[in-house]
Write an enzyme that holds these catalytic residues in place. Sequence first.
Site, PDB file in Angstrom:
ATOM      1  CG  HIS A 229      -2.038   0.951   1.180  1.00 39.50           C
ATOM      2  ND1 HIS A 229      -1.886   2.296   1.457  1.00 39.50           N
ATOM      3  CD2 HIS A 229      -3.347   0.770   0.880  1.00 39.50           C
ATOM      4  CE1 HIS A 229      -3.046   2.904   1.316  1.00 39.50           C
ATOM      5  NE2 HIS A 229      -3.960   2.006   0.977  1.00 39.50           N
ATOM      6  N   PRO A 230       0.502   2.287  -0.709  1.00 38.15           N
ATOM      7  CG  PRO A 230      -0.656   3.858  -1.982  1.00 38.15           C
ATOM      8  CD  PRO A 230      -0.651   2.405  -1.619  1.00 38.15           C
TER       9      PRO A 230
END
Length: 382
Positions: A229-230
């Site tokens: 996930h960023p």
Amino acid sequence: MPTLPPLDGIRVVDLSRVLAGPYCTALLADAGADVVKIEPTAGEDSRHLGPFRDGESIYFNVLNRGKRSLALNLKDDADRKVLFDLLDTADVLVENFRPGVTARLGIDYDTVHARNPRLVYASISGFGQDGPLAGSAAYDLVVQALSGIMSITGSPESGPTRLGESFGDLVAGLFAAWGISSALVGTRESGVGQHLDVAMFDSMLAMLPTAHSQLQASGVAPAGVGNRHPVSTPFDTYRASDGLFVLAVASQSGFEKLAHTMDRADLLGDNRFADDTSRTDHEPALRAEIEIWAKDKTVAEVVAVLGAAGLASSEIWNVEQALSSEQSRHRGLVESFDHPVAGTIDYVRQPVVFGDSARPGVRRSPLLDEHRQPLLSEIASR
């Protein structure tokens, strides 16, 4: 007692081909609409796209379930009259020609609206009916490239990566089905239809809220970060003794639960992992701790331990495993019909459960021009 399917009594004339439009109208057919597919006399393009079984395109038959087929030459005056007579009985028209084609054929929105003011007319295209790219050729790959989705998919090593399905087409078809359903509610109140302009490019941009938020907050366009996930960490694929598993932790309480499950309460006192931002900044170090813990466990064992602790974790299924899973069977997601040439064809129905509404019976895809006589009879008797 079950009520009728939500789109029962709605007639859709489908002039679309290949994917975005046919996917839209398949969703409408799944919800009970009577979808009449207008095809060229040689058949819609995707009838000739593989994979094939006994000469029949499985791809076409999955996307055109529940529809009726009428073959027309839209450059022929007599056939165009048949189309207009059919449109007089319709509630919706769906087309995905390149902008300008319907005007040349004499079936543009203004012309059709003058005959049937209640008609909802949905145009699906790559870049919309106007704008600097409106006339450009658009395939899913082009739209993925220009929308930004490829730039945030993949890793620094792989570079920009296409999603593993034609989501530019599918998302546009999904938004078109949503738009049509919304417009039908408006038409019921006003008595007047409208022209829906659905662009693949616009639709893909609408699917990037996380990336858009990152850009606004930092002023820097986000890049691909692989499977993680960023923003949140740990939120990625991790290695166990016999393969990969996924773990998704998106809260401080979740991380605390993970640390205790790993018997690593000491991680909670490590400033590198003090909050989500710090954990993301020190993602490689936290990954190493998780994989040290998991290295002597199988994927099944890891998932069982994490699941028992209430953490979101799973093995990674392939498409066959997902389709045949107990979850899919319980939800009734995969339905099938018997085709007179290709045999049994499975498809994934539209996934929304409409409360007490009856689910339409399974209807197979049509043979080319199969429904000419019944449709002509319906038109003649109106």
